[in-house]
Scaffold this active site. Structure first.
Site, PDB file in Angstrom:
ATOM      1  N   GLY A  23       8.670  -0.606  -9.461  1.00  0.00           N
ATOM      2  CA  GLY A  23       8.313   0.296  -8.383  1.00  0.00           C
ATOM      3  C   GLY A  23       7.825  -0.444  -7.161  1.00  0.00           C
ATOM      4  O   GLY A  23       7.404  -1.599  -7.242  1.00  0.00           O
ATOM      5  N   GLY A  71       5.359   0.225  -3.650  1.00  0.00           N
ATOM      6  CA  GLY A  71       4.424   1.076  -2.933  1.00  0.00           C
ATOM      7  C   GLY A  71       4.021   0.433  -1.626  1.00  0.00           C
ATOM      8  O   GLY A  71       4.514  -0.639  -1.260  1.00  0.00           O
ATOM      9  N   ALA A 124       1.912  -2.759  -2.835  1.00  0.00           N
ATOM     10  CA  ALA A 124       2.325  -3.676  -3.898  1.00  0.00           C
ATOM     11  C   ALA A 124       3.740  -3.394  -4.374  1.00  0.00           C
ATOM     12  O   ALA A 124       4.292  -2.319  -4.145  1.00  0.00           O
ATOM     13  CB  ALA A 124       1.358  -3.578  -5.073  1.00  0.00           C
ATOM     14  N   LYS A 147       2.050  -7.247 -10.720  1.00  0.00           N
ATOM     15  CA  LYS A 147       1.969  -6.597  -9.415  1.00  0.00           C
ATOM     16  C   LYS A 147       1.839  -7.655  -8.329  1.00  0.00           C
ATOM     17  O   LYS A 147       0.935  -8.490  -8.372  1.00  0.00           O
ATOM     18  CB  LYS A 147       0.773  -5.642  -9.358  1.00  0.00           C
ATOM     19  CG  LYS A 147       0.570  -4.992  -7.989  1.00  0.00           C
ATOM     20  CD  LYS A 147      -0.649  -4.096  -7.963  1.00  0.00           C
ATOM     21  CE  LYS A 147      -0.449  -2.892  -8.813  1.00  0.00           C
ATOM     22  NZ  LYS A 147      -1.561  -1.928  -8.655  1.00  0.00           N
ATOM     23  N   ASP A 150      -9.303   6.105  -6.557  1.00  0.00           N
ATOM     24  CA  ASP A 150      -7.922   6.509  -6.286  1.00  0.00           C
ATOM     25  C   ASP A 150      -7.278   7.080  -7.548  1.00  0.00           C
ATOM     26  O   ASP A 150      -6.131   6.771  -7.855  1.00  0.00           O
ATOM     27  CB  ASP A 150      -7.120   5.312  -5.760  1.00  0.00           C
ATOM     28  CG  ASP A 150      -5.779   5.727  -5.150  1.00  0.00           C
ATOM     29  OD1 ASP A 150      -5.654   6.899  -4.731  1.00  0.00           O
ATOM     30  OD2 ASP A 150      -4.870   4.892  -5.095  1.00  0.00           O
TER      31      ASP A 150
END
Length: 272
Positions: free
Chosen positions: A30, A32, A35, A52, A146
């Site tokens: 993924g 974002g 990261a 990450k 978060d």
């Protein structure tokens, strides 16, 4: 971390076959704003890990690095359901965080794939375990800041695991920097540095609300906020910060939810 949202290799970040220290990149999981996450293989220990790659902006911030190192050390000692951090790798390409790889799917996937509310018993099982985990995190003096469905992995047996501690703040050394996703963030996170563990309980309550009413109905309730993706983050900030507006009660939206559970969730998302 999870393999649920694996993406194509594309041209962003490192390509399959690249190496990060002793780890071989197998696929990108993924991307974002802060990261890129990869699934990698550790041949020495014959296991997969999630790595990450932190954005250059955060990796260059010594305050972020110091806070993250300190909290990673604290969390490594906890028995809570937190994704384990194995090591930090700093090199010319940036900062890499090597984490436990967990099979499962995110709570976000569950909410997107479920046409109505999450079954109450299953929701309670997940929420109870999340609350127990947060209790241990808060006792260690850390606020997550978060908490959201994309940061919660559901493993077999409905066991949730919490990820994404990069914006966590120490209770003894808080920061006013807002890095999280505004949809689930408590009002005080937008107002100043005086934040405590109740901010995470607000976020958990808002997640519980969405699970128990279901995403389709949730989106109907907050249609004015989510109608424009470009301004959605700001609209959520304004809604959370406006003490004069509240969401309708859970049992009003979903009468199958017991009244005492509905009252508990509404207390968690009370703005005062």
């Amino acid at each position: 971390m999870t393999s649920a949202n694996a993406g194509s290799s594309g041209g962003i970040g490192l390509q399959p076959g690249s190496r990060i220290g002793k780890y071989e990149v197998r696929e990108r999981l993924g991307v974002g704003g802060q990261a890129i996450v990869y699934k990698c293989y550790d041949a020495l220990l014959d296991r997969h890990v999630a790595i990450k790659q932190i954005s250059n902006a955060l990796a260059a911030d010594p305050r972020f690095l110091e806070r993250f190192r300190r909290e990673a050390q604290i969390l490594a000692r906890l028995g809570a359901e937190i994704i384990t951090i194995h090591e930090l790798i700093e090199e010319e390409r940036g900062l890499f965080i090597v984490m436990e790889f967990v099979e499962g799917h995110t709570l976000e996937t569950t909410l997107n794939d479920t046409k109505g509310p999450v079954e109450t018993k299953a929701a309670l099982q997940v929420l109870f375990r999340l609350a127990a985990t947060l209790y241990e995190v808060h006792r260690a003096g850390i606020i997550h800041r978060d908490l959201k469905p994309t940061n919660i992995i559901i493993t077999p047996g409905l066991r949730p695991r919490i990820t994404e501690l990069g914006v966590a703040a120490s209770l003894s050394g808080q920061t006013s920097m807002v890095l999280g996703t505004t949809k689930y963030m408590a009002p005080e996170l937008f107002e100043g540095p005086d934040v405590d563990a109740r901010a995470d309980m607000y976020s958990l309550g808002f997640i519980a609300y969405e699970m128990l009413v279901g995403r389709p109905k949730f989106n109907e309730i907050f249609a004015d906020i989510i109608r424009d993706r470009h301004s959605e983050a700001l609209r959520w900030m304004k809604w959370h910060g406006n003490r004069s507006v509240q969401a309708p009660s859970v049992c009003e939206v979903n009468p199958s939810v017991p009244k005492n559970l509905s009252e508990l969730v509404m207390k968690m998302i009370a703005k005062d």
